[in-house]
Design a protein around this motif. Sequence first.
Motif, PDB file in Angstrom:
ATOM      1  N   ALA A 214     -27.319  22.393 -46.086  1.00 24.91           N
ATOM      2  CA  ALA A 214     -27.252  20.944 -45.919  1.00 24.91           C
ATOM      3  C   ALA A 214     -25.800  20.471 -45.890  1.00 24.91           C
ATOM      4  O   ALA A 214     -25.437  19.587 -45.100  1.00 24.91           O
ATOM      5  CB  ALA A 214     -28.020  20.255 -47.047  1.00 24.91           C
TER       6      ALA A 214
ATOM      7  N   ARG B 285     -23.861  18.541 -42.842  1.00 21.00           N
ATOM      8  CA  ARG B 285     -23.108  17.307 -43.034  1.00 21.00           C
ATOM      9  C   ARG B 285     -21.688  17.461 -42.488  1.00 21.00           C
ATOM     10  O   ARG B 285     -21.170  16.571 -41.805  1.00 21.00           O
ATOM     11  CB  ARG B 285     -23.067  16.942 -44.519  1.00 21.00           C
ATOM     12  CG  ARG B 285     -22.379  15.615 -44.776  1.00 21.00           C
ATOM     13  CD  ARG B 285     -22.158  15.345 -46.244  1.00 21.00           C
ATOM     14  NE  ARG B 285     -21.293  16.390 -46.780  1.00 21.00           N
ATOM     15  CZ  ARG B 285     -21.528  17.062 -47.903  1.00 21.00           C
ATOM     16  NH1 ARG B 285     -22.594  16.827 -48.608  1.00 21.00           N
ATOM     17  NH2 ARG B 285     -20.690  17.993 -48.318  1.00 21.00           N
TER      18      ARG B 285
ATOM     19  N   GLN C 148     -21.820  17.428 -38.739  1.00 21.56           N
ATOM     20  CA  GLN C 148     -22.080  16.073 -38.260  1.00 21.56           C
ATOM     21  C   GLN C 148     -20.810  15.218 -38.325  1.00 21.56           C
ATOM     22  O   GLN C 148     -20.540  14.430 -37.421  1.00 21.56           O
ATOM     23  CB  GLN C 148     -23.202  15.433 -39.068  1.00 21.56           C
ATOM     24  CG  GLN C 148     -23.679  14.128 -38.491  1.00 21.56           C
ATOM     25  CD  GLN C 148     -24.796  13.524 -39.305  1.00 21.56           C
ATOM     26  OE1 GLN C 148     -24.770  13.571 -40.528  1.00 21.56           O
ATOM     27  NE2 GLN C 148     -25.773  12.950 -38.620  1.00 21.56           N
ATOM     28  N   GLU C 149     -20.016  15.408 -39.372  1.00 28.25           N
ATOM     29  CA  GLU C 149     -18.748  14.681 -39.471  1.00 28.25           C
ATOM     30  C   GLU C 149     -17.780  15.094 -38.366  1.00 28.25           C
ATOM     31  O   GLU C 149     -17.053  14.257 -37.824  1.00 28.25           O
ATOM     32  CB  GLU C 149     -18.116  14.914 -40.835  1.00 28.25           C
ATOM     33  CG  GLU C 149     -18.838  14.212 -41.966  1.00 28.25           C
ATOM     34  CD  GLU C 149     -18.287  14.583 -43.331  1.00 28.25           C
ATOM     35  OE1 GLU C 149     -17.315  15.377 -43.396  1.00 28.25           O
ATOM     36  OE2 GLU C 149     -18.833  14.091 -44.327  1.00 28.25           O
TER      37      GLU C 149
ATOM     38  N   ASP D 125     -30.221  11.065 -39.950  1.00 30.48           N
ATOM     39  CA  ASP D 125     -30.027  10.749 -41.360  1.00 30.48           C
ATOM     40  C   ASP D 125     -30.234  12.019 -42.187  1.00 30.48           C
ATOM     41  O   ASP D 125     -31.344  12.544 -42.267  1.00 30.48           O
ATOM     42  CB  ASP D 125     -31.014   9.670 -41.792  1.00 30.48           C
ATOM     43  CG  ASP D 125     -30.760   9.196 -43.202  1.00 30.48           C
ATOM     44  OD1 ASP D 125     -29.639   9.422 -43.712  1.00 30.48           O
ATOM     45  OD2 ASP D 125     -31.678   8.595 -43.790  1.00 30.48           O
ATOM     46  N   LEU D 126     -29.169  12.502 -42.780  1.00 30.91           N
ATOM     47  CA  LEU D 126     -29.232  13.737 -43.557  1.00 30.91           C
ATOM     48  C   LEU D 126     -29.430  13.492 -45.054  1.00 30.91           C
ATOM     49  O   LEU D 126     -29.456  14.450 -45.822  1.00 30.91           O
ATOM     50  CB  LEU D 126     -27.949  14.552 -43.342  1.00 30.91           C
ATOM     51  CG  LEU D 126     -27.706  15.059 -41.921  1.00 30.91           C
ATOM     52  CD1 LEU D 126     -26.375  15.790 -41.849  1.00 30.91           C
ATOM     53  CD2 LEU D 126     -28.821  15.963 -41.463  1.00 30.91           C
ATOM     54  N   THR D 127     -29.608  12.247 -45.462  1.00 38.48           N
ATOM     55  CA  THR D 127     -29.747  11.987 -46.896  1.00 38.48           C
ATOM     56  C   THR D 127     -31.020  12.598 -47.459  1.00 38.48           C
ATOM     57  O   THR D 127     -31.048  13.019 -48.615  1.00 38.48           O
ATOM     58  CB  THR D 127     -29.733  10.474 -47.185  1.00 38.48           C
ATOM     59  OG1 THR D 127     -30.754   9.850 -46.410  1.00 38.48           O
ATOM     60  CG2 THR D 127     -28.382   9.876 -46.853  1.00 38.48           C
ATOM     61  N   ASP D 128     -32.107  12.639 -46.661  1.00 40.95           N
ATOM     62  CA  ASP D 128     -33.342  13.266 -47.131  1.00 40.95           C
ATOM     63  C   ASP D 128     -33.152  14.762 -47.369  1.00 40.95           C
ATOM     64  O   ASP D 128     -33.737  15.330 -48.280  1.00 40.95           O
ATOM     65  CB  ASP D 128     -34.475  13.056 -46.127  1.00 40.95           C
ATOM     66  CG  ASP D 128     -34.902  11.597 -46.046  1.00 40.95           C
ATOM     67  OD1 ASP D 128     -34.633  10.861 -47.012  1.00 40.95           O
ATOM     68  OD2 ASP D 128     -35.494  11.218 -45.027  1.00 40.95           O
TER      69      ASP D 128
ATOM     70  N   LEU E 203     -30.234  16.184 -48.148  1.00 39.49           N
ATOM     71  CA  LEU E 203     -29.295  16.383 -49.250  1.00 39.49           C
ATOM     72  C   LEU E 203     -29.882  16.004 -50.610  1.00 39.49           C
ATOM     73  O   LEU E 203     -29.480  16.547 -51.629  1.00 39.49           O
ATOM     74  CB  LEU E 203     -28.018  15.577 -48.998  1.00 39.49           C
ATOM     75  CG  LEU E 203     -27.182  16.038 -47.810  1.00 39.49           C
ATOM     76  CD1 LEU E 203     -26.115  15.021 -47.484  1.00 39.49           C
ATOM     77  CD2 LEU E 203     -26.558  17.378 -48.103  1.00 39.49           C
ATOM     78  N   ASP E 204     -30.832  15.063 -50.632  1.00 44.85           N
ATOM     79  CA  ASP E 204     -31.398  14.577 -51.895  1.00 44.85           C
ATOM     80  C   ASP E 204     -32.788  15.157 -52.136  1.00 44.85           C
ATOM     81  O   ASP E 204     -33.772  14.428 -52.239  1.00 44.85           O
ATOM     82  CB  ASP E 204     -31.474  13.049 -51.883  1.00 44.85           C
ATOM     83  CG  ASP E 204     -30.108  12.405 -51.753  1.00 44.85           C
ATOM     84  OD1 ASP E 204     -29.125  13.052 -52.162  1.00 44.85           O
ATOM     85  OD2 ASP E 204     -30.028  11.285 -51.236  1.00 44.85           O
TER      86      ASP E 204
END
Length: 105
Positions: free
Chosen positions: A52, A56, A59-60, A89-92, A94-95
Amino acid sequence: MKRGPKPKGDRPLTGAERQSRYRALHKDGAPRIQYKKPLGPRSRPARWMAAAAELRDIQEEYQDWLDSLPQNLMESQTAELLQRICAIDLTDILDVDFPRGFGRD
């Protein structure tokens, strides 16, 4: 002339001297074997978090590429694909709460 290390003394070692030196280094009789540690993390949660974080970071990099595109390429297919990648959206990912395993939940 054979290639190899230069002699440490004034003359090269004989076969018997090399064998004697080898045996002195390996007195216990077992050859010295060095194992490399695995490169990546071993547990599934650690592998997930590493993957993950890598996503990220990539993606950056794509966002930086999109930000540095010239104005005349903002309507191109490349810009459209970069925008689609940056919109994910990578928050799912990462979290995530990981299960602790059998009997430890």
